[in-house]
Enzyme design. Sequence first.
Site, PDB file in Angstrom:
ATOM      1  N   ALA A  62       1.239   3.766   7.361  1.00 29.87           N
ATOM      2  CA  ALA A  62       1.467   5.176   7.637  1.00 29.87           C
ATOM      3  C   ALA A  62       0.159   5.910   7.942  1.00 29.87           C
ATOM      4  O   ALA A  62       0.170   7.065   8.334  1.00 29.87           O
ATOM      5  CB  ALA A  62       2.171   5.839   6.458  1.00 29.87           C
ATOM      6  N   ASN A  86       0.822  -1.201   0.000  1.00 35.82           N
ATOM      7  CA  ASN A  86       0.000   0.000   0.000  1.00 35.82           C
ATOM      8  C   ASN A  86       0.861   1.259   0.000  1.00 35.82           C
ATOM      9  O   ASN A  86       0.926   1.960  -1.017  1.00 35.82           O
ATOM     10  CB  ASN A  86      -0.956  -0.009   1.196  1.00 35.82           C
ATOM     11  CG  ASN A  86      -2.000   1.093   1.111  1.00 35.82           C
ATOM     12  OD1 ASN A  86      -1.905   1.980   0.280  1.00 35.82           O
ATOM     13  ND2 ASN A  86      -2.992   1.044   1.965  1.00 35.82           N
ATOM     14  N   ASP A  87       1.538   1.516   1.094  1.00 38.05           N
ATOM     15  CA  ASP A  87       2.317   2.751   1.173  1.00 38.05           C
ATOM     16  C   ASP A  87       3.374   2.857   0.074  1.00 38.05           C
ATOM     17  O   ASP A  87       3.688   3.951  -0.380  1.00 38.05           O
ATOM     18  CB  ASP A  87       3.018   2.841   2.539  1.00 38.05           C
ATOM     19  CG  ASP A  87       2.015   3.079   3.661  1.00 38.05           C
ATOM     20  OD1 ASP A  87       0.917   3.582   3.364  1.00 38.05           O
ATOM     21  OD2 ASP A  87       2.332   2.765   4.813  1.00 38.05           O
ATOM     22  N   VAL A  88       3.915   1.716  -0.360  1.00 39.76           N
ATOM     23  CA  VAL A  88       5.013   1.772  -1.335  1.00 39.76           C
ATOM     24  C   VAL A  88       4.539   2.143  -2.736  1.00 39.76           C
ATOM     25  O   VAL A  88       5.352   2.318  -3.644  1.00 39.76           O
ATOM     26  CB  VAL A  88       5.801   0.440  -1.403  1.00 39.76           C
ATOM     27  CG1 VAL A  88       6.455   0.148  -0.072  1.00 39.76           C
ATOM     28  CG2 VAL A  88       4.926  -0.716  -1.848  1.00 39.76           C
ATOM     29  N   VAL A  89       3.197   2.253  -2.933  1.00 39.84           N
ATOM     30  CA  VAL A  89       2.707   2.717  -4.237  1.00 39.84           C
ATOM     31  C   VAL A  89       1.948   4.025  -4.101  1.00 39.84           C
ATOM     32  O   VAL A  89       1.279   4.465  -5.029  1.00 39.84           O
ATOM     33  CB  VAL A  89       1.785   1.658  -4.898  1.00 39.84           C
ATOM     34  CG1 VAL A  89       2.562   0.394  -5.194  1.00 39.84           C
ATOM     35  CG2 VAL A  89       0.577   1.348  -4.029  1.00 39.84           C
TER      36      VAL A  89
END
Lengths: 94, 543
Positions: B512, B470-473
């Site tokens: 996050a 999730n956060d990495v995209v």
Amino acid sequence: MDFISILSIFVLACFVGYYVVWSVTPALHTPLMAVTNAISSVIIVGALIAAAEAGSEVAKWLGLLGVVLASVNIFGGFAVTERMLAMYKKKEKK
Amino acid sequence: MQGTTSHLRRPGPRAGVLLKFGARLARKHQPRITFGATGAILAGLSATPAHAATGEAVNPWVALAYLVAGIFFILALRGLSSPSTSRTGNRFGMAGMLIAVVTTLVTHDIANIVEIGIAIAIGGLIGFLIARRIAMTAMPELVAAFHSLVGLAAVLVGWAAYLNPAAFGLVASTFNFTAEMRDGSTIAGGYGIISPVSKIEMGLGIAIGAITFSGSVIAFLKLSGKMSGSPILLPFRHVINLVTLAAIIVLTALFAMANGPAETLPLIVAMTVLAFAIGFLLIIPIGGADMPVVVSMLNSYSGWAAAAMGFTLGNTAMIITGALVGSSGAILSYIMCRAMNRSFLSVIAGGFGADASSGGSTEGGEQRPYKQGSAADAAFMLEQAEKVIIIPGYGMAVAQAQHALREMADLLEEKGVEVKYAIHPVAGRMPGHMNVLLAEAQVPYENVFELEDINSEFAQADVAFIIGANDVVNPAAKTDKSSPIYGMPVFDVDKAKQVFFIKRSMGGVGYAGVDNDVFYMDQTMMLLSDAKKMVEEIVKALD
């Protein structure tokens, strides 16, 4: 060996470690942690000395316990690394 | 191994000068010089751990054997530069360990080889069984658990060295000061004095070991889900931590200066207890997804603990290994922090995730429209694609979806679709976590790419297939300066023609705690289900 010789080895080994670890491919970072964990159990050397030498009964038992813990790590660490590394395969050429 | 002053007989004028070079030098070059009373004490004080090693370093072959063991450990890490050489590397590691252990056993009078054999057998069997049975998804907690063992072993060795310094050759001097002066040659009774340098090294080894132990136990509990992964924030935790740390340093210094069991024992006990406590305090405020940094950091600590013990024992193998492991863990922590665009200190200070979720996510709470699809839709579009990039994340590990994912990729490849995997450095719960899982599912490693190597390819990709990440995209990392993940390098999935996003539900946000614009893009199709179930359904639809 005096303190300075030991310190020299240590500092140089830190540099070696720095360059060697940067060359490790990120895909193998988990096996890297497993194998560093296994080799840091070289502390078993200290535990063996404590367990082997007469002089203090308490120290002997602490040493033996240390030997058990470090052995778990050594065998477990190397075995699990071996297991992981065996899984990394190249594409089969058909 | 015995007192430095034992064979010194006559007073000599140069003693004071020689003292500067350390007692050992004095003994070597001026064997007939006696120190005065103060000289004797100073000689004891200035003794380096060199004496320590006398028992072992006397025989150059022994020192050489430990050096070879150290070199083998370097080769073990060197092997990991490529998967094709990695197994040879691991064998080098095993050989190095064997050399170190055998050397130690051979060079000491082993009174109780049976007990030691049993200890090794018990430990070895436990370790071996765990290594055989552990699931690859559980690797982060296994590594954390193993770190705790190294830490505890370091504490035990340090304590054993403290209790039985003679065994480790740590007795810098065993004389009684007054008796020493008068009769000159014999060493009177009394306790063995460990040199302050040795005591500092010992104290450091115990302290770092204890921190590694309790920190790793907490990391293990958090990673294995036996304890909530969310940060536990004590009031004034920074003050408490700093005071504890200062107390440990002061106690170590006092310990180094104190003499005799009556003085040293309470100090070392207090120091050990505080070190256990600070390891615990340091890790509890750190959230679950910051664990890759924590695990790397503890990896580093276990190395420094081994190095400190190596200094105490004057053992080359331990020092080299400690330095290697210490730098390895430090570099991994650095890589993880860089991949999150956060400073190491901010990670260690903890509280991430807890602060962020309360600190208002972007655009308020209004419901934005998104498209939801089914497995059949996804399968149909995947078949039409020419190039698919799969982005796995922690969700894939939780759902154990890697095998199903590989089946899906196989089917697609049979249909002529190019499939690649893209892995973010902080995906998962430890460095390289995703790579191991994909390797377990027999994904060839040539198809697995790092962030910087593949990010430019999204523009040519027909489908970006996000599973459990999730956060990495999240594009907010590039555009939204107020976002807690701003500056973190992310995958440019928005450039792909089509995005499939497997997620359990729309409710949860990433670690996050920020909303992700990718959910609401025109080309995004949300596949709301358990990751494994969804991929299995896609596989069925592809058949």
